[in-house]
Write an enzyme that holds these catalytic residues in place. Structure first.
Site, short mmCIF file in Angstrom:
data_model
loop_
_atom_site.label_atom_id
_atom_site.label_comp_id
_atom_site.label_asym_id
_atom_site.label_seq_id
_atom_site.Cartn_x
_atom_site.Cartn_y
_atom_site.Cartn_z
CG ASN A 1 -18.37 33.99 14.22
OD1 ASN A 1 -19.32 34.12 14.99
ND2 ASN A 1 -17.36 33.20 14.47
NE ARG B 1 -19.28 29.36 15.19
CZ ARG B 1 -18.81 29.62 16.41
NH1 ARG B 1 -18.49 30.85 16.75
NH2 ARG B 1 -18.66 28.64 17.28
CG HIS C 1 -15.74 22.82 17.93
ND1 HIS C 1 -15.18 22.28 19.08
CD2 HIS C 1 -15.61 24.16 18.05
CE1 HIS C 1 -14.73 23.27 19.85
NE2 HIS C 1 -14.98 24.42 19.24
NE ARG D 1 -15.24 27.00 26.62
CZ ARG D 1 -15.58 26.86 25.36
NH1 ARG D 1 -16.06 25.69 24.92
NH2 ARG D 1 -15.44 27.84 24.51
CD GLU E 1 -14.61 26.15 12.79
OE1 GLU E 1 -15.62 25.86 13.48
OE2 GLU E 1 -13.63 26.75 13.26
#
Length: 399
Positions: free
Chosen positions: A10, A84, A173, A234, A378
């Site tokens: 990643n 990713r 996601h 956020r 993940e």
């Protein structure tokens, strides 16, 4: 071979994370991270206790330093390297074997994820330079959501913005929503890839999803990861005219407003204290009104999103909580379920509060549809998708 090894990478703008995974197993055999890259403070740490400085290291330098450490954990050669990639746009609906054409496609989607895709590409290019003989695969956060129908992914905007500029809802996601919904099928006996699920991935970034028989039908995030739920920093959904209002009344420019919505809002903005749910729960217990408000808004907005997503499903077989908050905050789960009795979802307080941290389990009350906590993985999903793709490729392309 059923014991294949995959390195999952990643790549971030100033970091690169590595995880060595064995096929069909949980947990990493080895993981490492290099941070603060391209600065004099660059450093690394590994799961086996190694750490050190890498002054002014690039992504390539970091991989050069970390790969020999990883190789000590290999009992046979890597079968693949899985990367990713945040945004695949409409073109990439599944994992892709990396080559010049696919890399160009990832670059073309960079305007949709300007902070993420270029960073992901740095890790890809470094790994391909160092391991040119190892098959390398891109797994896209957005790919899982490409099954959404147009009535779910289109904005009510002029068609040209979609047709020419790609302005639509993409969702993110995806690897997490895919993984936990598959696991829910196994946990309930419906079978992997079966069932009608509402999923809630809750961490510093948060999203919800409606999954039907292994396909995303709708999700809370949109063109960018800002849309949807309240998150750590956020805002999630706000009035679309807020930008104009702040520009007119406060004289703020676009960059200032973007910083507000992405860095200064969410749990942090509401509480005035922290974006960490653990700190907020403690502050709430100590009587901090801002922390209490932040948690209540977070849970209400999550419940409202899940209820809205239910219209994308023919039935509800269950609700799944995952991510750092979803897996570990019994309070968040309990407060969210208080708003969802209308969907036939009810929580058992004892099962909810006693579920061990990091473990999968069912926490619904008697007579309720399933309510589950399923730790996401993940990296395993990326590894599995990478290996599955290789099985479909001619040997000449993966040798």
């Amino acid at each position: 071979m059923t014991n294949r090894l995959v390195l999952v990478i990643n790549g971030g703008s100033s970091s690169i994370k590595l995880a060595l995974r064995r096929e069909n197993t949980s947990g990493a055999l080895f993981d490492a991270i290099a941070e603060r890259l391209n600065t004099s403070q660059a450093c690394y740490s590994t799961s086996d206790g190694q750490c050190g400085e890498l002054p002014n290291a690039t992504h390539l330098d970091a991989l050069n330093a970390l790969l020999p450490m990883l190789e000590r954990h290999l009992d046979h050669p890597l079968s693949a390297i899985g990367h990713r990639v945040v945004h695949g746009g409409e073109r990439f609906t599944s994992a892709q074997l990396l080559n010049d054409e696919i890399i160009a496609g990832i670059e073309a989607n960079a305007p949709l994820a300007p902070l993420h895709n270029p960073a992901n590409l740095t890790g890809i290019r470094a790994a391909m330079q160092l391991r040119p003989q190892t098959p390398q695969v891109a797994v896209f956060d957005t790919a899982f959501h490409q099954s959404m129908p147009p009535h779910a992914f289109r904005y009510a905007l002029p068609d040209e913005l979609y047709a020419v500029h790609g302005v639509r809802r993409y969702g993110f996601h995806g690897t997490s929503h895919k993984y936990v919904s598959d696991q829910a099928g196994l946990l309930t006996g419906l079978g992997k890839g079966n069932g009608a699920w509402l999923t809630a991935h809750l961490g510093n970034g948060c999203s919800s999803c409606a999954v039907l028989d292994g396909r995303s039908m709708d999700t809370s995030m949109g063109l960018t990861p800002l849309e949807g739920l309240v998150m750590g920093t956020r805002s999630g959904d706000v009035d679309p005219n807020l930008h104009a209002h702040l520009a007119r009344t406060l004289g703020w420019d676009l960059s200032r407003i973007e910083r507000l919505l992405n860095r200064e809002s969410g749990l942090l903005g509401l509480s005035g204290l922290s974006n960490d749910m653990r700190e907020l729960e403690q502050a709430r217990a100590d009587g901090h009104s801002g922390a209490q408000l932040a948690i209540e808004v977070f849970c209400y907005r999550l419940a409202r999103s899940l209820a809205g997503l239910s219209v994308a499903l023919p039935r509800i077989d269950g609700l799944i909580f995952t991510g750092g908050i979803g897996e570990n905050s019994a309070l968040t789960r309990a407060l969210t379920l208080k708003h969802l009795a209308v969907l036939g979802l009810q929580i058992d307080p004892d099962r909810n509060s006693s579920l061990p941290r990091g473990e999968a389990g069912r926490i619904e009350a008697a007579g309720s549809a399933a309510v589950m906590v399923i730790p996401t993985d993940e990296e395993r999903q990326i590894a599995d998708e990478s290996l599955a793709l290789l099985e479909t490729q001619p040997r000449s392309q993966t040798a």
